[in-house]
Design an enzyme around this catalytic site. Structure first.
Site, mmCIF file in Angstrom:
data_model
loop_
_atom_site.group_PDB
_atom_site.id
_atom_site.type_symbol
_atom_site.label_atom_id
_atom_site.label_comp_id
_atom_site.label_asym_id
_atom_site.label_seq_id
_atom_site.Cartn_x
_atom_site.Cartn_y
_atom_site.Cartn_z
ATOM 1 N N LYS A 135 0.848 -1.203 0.000
ATOM 2 C CA LYS A 135 0.000 0.000 0.000
ATOM 3 C C LYS A 135 0.882 1.251 0.000
ATOM 4 O O LYS A 135 1.900 1.295 0.708
ATOM 5 C CB LYS A 135 -0.895 -0.036 1.246
ATOM 6 C CG LYS A 135 -1.922 1.089 1.340
ATOM 7 C CD LYS A 135 -2.807 0.898 2.579
ATOM 8 C CE LYS A 135 -3.922 1.920 2.676
ATOM 9 N NZ LYS A 135 -4.800 1.695 3.841
ATOM 10 N N SER B 32 -9.809 1.528 2.863
ATOM 11 C CA SER B 32 -8.982 2.373 2.032
ATOM 12 C C SER B 32 -7.898 1.621 1.253
ATOM 13 O O SER B 32 -7.343 2.183 0.312
ATOM 14 C CB SER B 32 -8.284 3.433 2.906
ATOM 15 O OG SER B 32 -7.398 2.832 3.823
ATOM 16 N N SER C 232 -9.951 -1.005 6.937
ATOM 17 C CA SER C 232 -9.402 -0.848 5.586
ATOM 18 C C SER C 232 -8.660 -2.045 5.016
ATOM 19 O O SER C 232 -8.277 -2.015 3.854
ATOM 20 C CB SER C 232 -8.478 0.360 5.551
ATOM 21 O OG SER C 232 -9.244 1.512 5.434
HETATM 22 N N1 GLN Z 1 -13.317 3.635 6.361
HETATM 23 C C1 GLN Z 1 -12.715 4.079 7.588
HETATM 24 C C2 GLN Z 1 -12.333 5.531 7.493
HETATM 25 O O1 GLN Z 1 -12.597 6.126 6.481
HETATM 26 C C3 GLN Z 1 -11.530 3.224 7.920
HETATM 27 C C4 GLN Z 1 -10.337 3.560 7.134
HETATM 28 C C5 GLN Z 1 -9.152 2.740 7.493
HETATM 29 O O2 GLN Z 1 -9.257 1.679 8.084
HETATM 30 N N2 GLN Z 1 -7.996 3.264 7.140
HETATM 31 O O3 GLN Z 1 -11.787 6.085 8.404
#
Ligand code: GLN
Length: 517
Positions: A99, A174, A198
């Site tokens: 990532k 994400s 994410s």
């Molecule tokens: N969807 C969640 C957010 O927008 C989690 C994101 C993540 O785990 N990085 O914060």
């Protein structure tokens, strides 16, 4: 390469549409390591095969934002030397995608943001350094929501990642690029991060497996920080057989991360073959309420029935504060992000607005032009929640709720070994469907976020299909119980073949074998 023919697999009414391609190779890492060790092909040939596939399809999959061809070739050549000289480790020569939030020396780390579009870190994140030390080959950096804020990968400066199962749907976020890379066969395994879901949510939406370890199990050193008390690095693979050996590589104490925990790293891969323990499995009734798609529920309940048929003792449990997780998270995470992202000021890192007339204008314009809308929304929410007069009402209250949520889990985990339920309330949704409605986007993480608030490890594995798209089963364990989770998932994956389904048209990337015609 032999494919595992899974004739004894369970099948059910929730099979995907018959035109979906099904290959029967259920795990890829054991296949690759065996082939490399036996000299059926070398790491360079394997790397070239992946680079060819990436070149051919990445423009439509959009899962890589940077393909590190030169580094990959050099890493593969190094791996071949190590294999030839007998100094290779078990993962030497296995390619991996990372990532684009893990800092990588000499390679851009953009974190899905215009703000860091030109940023090259002077060092490797500890997780990346450990992959390299193990001889793994970095294929490239994957697309993601800007600064890891999002559930659909639509907040990326580099554009959304379509779901490999259906290009009109989101890949999840994400870490959408890492999940799609594995699902589309453009990486055997990938690293992601999980602050509120994410890893697990995109794994579920893309039909692969994804592990978020216990907070502190993997060093955060060199990960661009979003919400430091929640961020955790983890692994995507098609099965837990693919994930376990990578976790072994990246896990462990790191003196450079004061929140990394000094407990021994277990032999997660070997542990998969231990006789499965008789597990007490808790099913939280709060995970099956309003908002859960009935077809997803049916698929998940069927998976739970499979766990029962494999010897699990199923019981209903309660996690009464589940509904408070999203409101608590959306105070705590923005509060931490507003502090973490204050370092991006146009002076020290990344994007700098041109021709600013004074220092204030430089800060304001660099941040206004460098950050996307969702990041700005969170910085504003976080700054507000931390401001004098509101701190007690919002931030302090959210921290108290967080403690209660963690206590609910601990109470439940006194009576059960593993908690199971859906990973996501729906299957992959349409691109654009939730972009104008942040709250409905935030609800995508309703079953994953509380786990980060509690710091626990959790895993999402393919559990079947609903509406022709993959459904994930989430397994949550106690602190440092990764091996229990992986073993339970492995038992499930040996009895089912949901993890062996590939999206239509996806073939495994394999080089020509030495000695074969
Ligand atoms: N969807 C969640 C957010 O927008 C989690 C994101 C993540 O785990 N990085 O914060």
């Amino acid at each position: 390469m032999s494919a595992t023919d899974c004739t004894s697999c369970r099948r059910s009414s929730n099979d995907p549409a018959p035109n979906l391609s099904v290959t029967r190779m259920t795990s890829i890492v054991p296949e690759l390591t065996a082939a490399l060790a036996a000299g059926r092909y070398n790491a360079s040939a394997l790397t070239e095969a992946y680079l060819d596939a990436i070149r051919a399809t990445n423009s439509s999959v959009n899962c890589y934002v940077t393909v590190t061809e030169e580094h990959a070739r050099a890493g593969a050549a190094d791996a071949d030397d190590r294999i030839a000289s007998g100094t290779a480790g078990p993962m030497t020569g296995v390619p991996i995608a990372v990532k684009d939030l893990f800092c990588t020396r000499e390679i851009r780390t953009a974190c899905g943001s215009k703000m860091l579009d030109n940023f090259v870190a002077p060092y490797d994140a500890t997780a990346v350094a450990r992959l390299k030390a193990a001889g793994m080959v970095l294929l490239g950096k994957t697309n993601m929501d800007e600064f890891a804020m999002g559930s659909s990968n639509e907040n990326s400066f580099y554009g959304p990642v379509p779901n490999p199962w259906d290009a009109t749907k989101v890949a999840g976020g994400s870490s959408g690029g890492s999940a799609a890379a594995v699902a589309a066969g453009l990486a055997p395994v990938a690293l992601g991060t999980d602050t509120g879901g994410s890893i697990r949510q995109p794994a579920a939406l893309c039909g692969i497996s994804g592990l978020k370890p216990t907070y502190g199990r993997v060093s955060r050193f060199g990960m661009v920080a979003y919400a430091s008390s929640l961020d955790q690095a983890g692994v995507f693979g098609r099965s837990v057989e693919d994930i376990a050996p990578i976790l072994e590589v990246i896990a462990g104490f790191d003196p450079q991360d004061s929140t990394s925990v000094d407990t021994p790293v277990e032999c997660y891969a070997k542990g998969l073959t231990h006789a499965p323990e008789k597990l007490r499995i808790g099913v939280p009734s709060e995970f099956f309420g309003e908002g859960l798609d009935p077809s997803v529920e049916a698929t998940v309940r069927e998976a739970i029935a499979t766990l029962e048929s494999l010897g699990g003792e199923i019981c209903e449990i309660n996690l009464p504060r589940t509904a408070l997780a999203i409101p608590a998270y959306y105070i705590i995470a923005p509060a931490e992000c507003s502090s973490n992202l204050s370092r991006f000021d146009g002076v020290r890192y990344g994007y700098r607005a041109s021709e600013a007339k004074n220092l204030d204008a430089l800060y304001q314009r660099s941040r206004a032009e460098g950050f996307g809308a969702e990041v700005k929304r969170r910085i504003m929410v976080g700054t507000y929640a931390l401001s004098a007069g509101y701190y007690d009402a919002y931030y302090l209250k959210a921290q108290k709720v967080r403690r209660l949520i963690a206590e609910d889990f601990q109470r439940a985990l006194e009576t059960v070994d593993v908690i199971v339920g859906p990973t996501s309330p729906t299957v992959a949704f349409d691109l654009g469907e939730r972009t104008d409605d942040p709250v409905s986007m935030y609800l995508s993480d309703i079953y994953t976020i509380s786990v980060n608030l509690a710091g626990l490890p959790a895993l999402s594995i393919p559990a079947g299909f609903a509406h022709g798209l993959p459904v994930g089963l989430q397994l949550i364990g106690n602190f440092f119980a990764e091996s229990t989770l992986l073993r339970a998932a492995h038992q499930f994956q040996q009895a089912t073949d949901w993890h062996s389904y590939r999206p239509p048209g996806v073939e495994d990337v394999l080089p020509h074998e030495e000695g074969s015609p």
